[in-house]
Design a protein around this motif. Structure first.
Motif, PDB file in Angstrom:
ATOM      1  N   CYS A  36       0.874  -1.181   0.000  1.00  0.00           N
ATOM      2  CA  CYS A  36       0.000   0.000   0.000  1.00  0.00           C
ATOM      3  C   CYS A  36       0.905   1.223   0.000  1.00  0.00           C
ATOM      4  N   LEU A  38       0.169   4.301   0.109  1.00  0.00           N
ATOM      5  CA  LEU A  38      -0.200   5.368   1.043  1.00  0.00           C
ATOM      6  C   LEU A  38       0.278   5.031   2.455  1.00  0.00           C
ATOM      7  N   LYS A  39       0.158   3.784   2.844  1.00  0.00           N
ATOM      8  CA  LYS A  39       0.680   3.380   4.160  1.00  0.00           C
ATOM      9  C   LYS A  39       2.196   3.596   4.192  1.00  0.00           C
ATOM     10  N   PHE A  42       2.740   7.247   4.874  1.00  0.00           N
ATOM     11  CA  PHE A  42       2.531   7.640   6.273  1.00  0.00           C
ATOM     12  C   PHE A  42       3.678   7.173   7.163  1.00  0.00           C
ATOM     13  N   PRO A 253      -4.384   5.344  -1.648  1.00  0.00           N
ATOM     14  CA  PRO A 253      -4.919   4.180  -0.925  1.00  0.00           C
ATOM     15  C   PRO A 253      -4.987   2.957  -1.833  1.00  0.00           C
ATOM     16  N   GLN A 254      -4.665   1.802  -1.266  1.00  0.00           N
ATOM     17  CA  GLN A 254      -4.802   0.532  -1.978  1.00  0.00           C
ATOM     18  C   GLN A 254      -5.580  -0.421  -1.070  1.00  0.00           C
ATOM     19  N   PRO A 255      -6.909  -0.191  -0.981  1.00  0.00           N
ATOM     20  CA  PRO A 255      -7.706  -0.963  -0.023  1.00  0.00           C
ATOM     21  C   PRO A 255      -7.612  -2.458  -0.283  1.00  0.00           C
ATOM     22  N   GLN A 258      -5.026  -5.896   3.904  1.00  0.00           N
ATOM     23  CA  GLN A 258      -4.055  -5.261   4.808  1.00  0.00           C
ATOM     24  C   GLN A 258      -4.678  -4.116   5.613  1.00  0.00           C
ATOM     25  N   CYS A 259      -5.818  -3.598   5.169  1.00  0.00           N
ATOM     26  CA  CYS A 259      -6.463  -2.492   5.911  1.00  0.00           C
ATOM     27  C   CYS A 259      -6.919  -2.953   7.297  1.00  0.00           C
ATOM     28  N   CYS A 262      -4.158  -2.108   9.556  1.00  0.00           N
ATOM     29  CA  CYS A 262      -3.453  -0.848   9.296  1.00  0.00           C
ATOM     30  C   CYS A 262      -3.755   0.152  10.414  1.00  0.00           C
ATOM     31  N   LYS A 265      -5.810   4.231   9.408  1.00  0.00           N
ATOM     32  CA  LYS A 265      -7.133   4.355   8.777  1.00  0.00           C
ATOM     33  C   LYS A 265      -7.639   5.795   8.831  1.00  0.00           C
ATOM     34  N   CYS A 268      -5.873   7.780   6.341  1.00  0.00           N
ATOM     35  CA  CYS A 268      -6.272   7.304   5.009  1.00  0.00           C
ATOM     36  C   CYS A 268      -7.621   7.908   4.615  1.00  0.00           C
TER      37      CYS A 268
HETATM   38  S1  SF4 Z   1      -6.247   1.718   5.478  1.00  0.00           S
HETATM   39 FE1  SF4 Z   1      -5.695   0.363   3.758  1.00  0.00          FE
HETATM   40  S2  SF4 Z   1      -5.651   1.704   1.953  1.00  0.00           S
HETATM   41 FE2  SF4 Z   1      -5.565   3.020   3.780  1.00  0.00          FE
HETATM   42  S3  SF4 Z   1      -3.394   3.387   4.158  1.00  0.00           S
HETATM   43 FE3  SF4 Z   1      -3.997   1.621   5.384  1.00  0.00          FE
HETATM   44  S4  SF4 Z   1      -3.545  -0.175   4.118  1.00  0.00           S
HETATM   45 FE4  SF4 Z   1      -3.563   1.622   2.774  1.00  0.00          FE
END
Ligand code: SF4
Length: 284
Positions: A36, A38-39, A42, A253-255, A258-259, A262, A265, A268
């Motif tokens: 992901c 975006l993760k 962060f 984001p790549q839902p 793994q969310c 994570c 959230k 995200c």
């Molecule tokens: S919630 Fe899912 S899509 Fe959002 S940053 Fe975390 S892993 Fe990525």
């Protein structure tokens, strides 16, 4: 190495976009980015700190204890179970002070501490515990790989006498060998690429040793054959995809599954593309 791309004026404003290659790429950074992006942003770009997950904390403390054991085997130091248990206890405490709070619940700290002690003892008592002198412990390599825009870096937990790289993984459940090797393909093949360039040796296999924290801990080795040309090209392409994505500030984001675990959230949900492109701005 830095590359800069400047877009021409566009529309009513001028937009400058810079693209900076990372200084190097590691298999863990590439896997994180590809999992992901975006993760990854962060964690590794914005560096937003979160409490350490218990499993990660425990895994690091176990890893540190095994490192002390392997270095003792390598250099002829104290590799007794008591010395390694003491190294584990020290690391478990030190990591809390050095890396910030851990997500323990009320009774979680003591349970986690004892789980780790048990799994370290199980490793030392298992056939997998290093009996001979290793070739290297915690070896850091950085090499230029054809097809990759930046150097590849990797830190191997252990290199056995016959040049087999071994990586240790803490796990909550018993691994399925074929999935385990597939999950860790970027890391395993990266180690082979690094090893071949650094030593000229093709490792006979690429090994993972899982330390499974079940009630009765299990120590399970998963062995993969060395990568052929196709596997190497595939992994280099994956690494390069991550390099180019990071260089272009492609974070979104790549839902997926793994969310569920994570910790980002909230960030995200608040995300909009401009927040992850700090160097892209209107200037006129
Ligand atoms: S919630 Fe899912 S899509 Fe959002 S940053 Fe975390 S892993 Fe990525």
């Amino acid at each position: 190495m830095i590359a800069t791309i400047t877009d021409p004026p566009s529309g009513t404003g001028r937009i400058r976009r810079t693209s900076s290659l990372p200084q190097h790429i590691s298999p863990s950074a590439a896997k994180s980015y590809l999992g992901c992006s975006l993760k990854f942003y962060f964690e590794r770009v914005a560096c937003i700190r979160k409490n350490t997950p218990v499993a990660l904390h425990l895994g690091k403390a176990v890893h540190a204890a095994l490192q002390v054991f392997h270095i003792a085997r390598w250099r002829g130091g104290d590799d007794s179970p008591d010395a390694i248990a003491a190294a584990y206890e020290k690391s478990f405490t030190d990591l809390e002070a050095e890396e910030g709070p851990v997500n323990f619940d009320d009774e979680g700290r003591e349970k986690a501490r004892l789980d780790g002690l048990r799994v370290v003892a199980a490793y030392l008592d298992s056939p997998e515990a290093m009996k001979e002198k290793p070739r290297a412990v915690e070896v850091l390599l950085k090499e230029h790989i054809p097809g990759l825009s930046v150097p590849l870096t990797g830190a191997m937990d252990l290199v056995e006498g016959n040049f087999t790289p071994v990586d240790f993984k803490s796990a909550a459940t018993k691994p399925d060998p074929s999935n385990a090797a597939f999950d860790h393909e970027i890391q395993l093949v990266s180690y082979q690429l690094l090893m071949e360039i650094a030593t000229g040796q093709v490792p006979p296999s690429l090994d993972l040793v899982f330390l499974v924290k079940t009630k009765t801990p299990q120590i399970i080795r998963v062995t993969s054959p060395p990568a052929d040309l196709h596997r190497k090209r595939r992994v280099i392409a994956l690494l390069e995809t991550a390099v180019q994505g990071i260089a272009a500030h492609r974070y979104h984001p790549q839902p997926g599954m793994q969310c569920s675990w994570c910790q980002y959230k909230n960030e995200c949900m608040a995300w909009l593309p401009a927040q992850t492109q700090p160097e892209r701005r209107a200037t006129g």
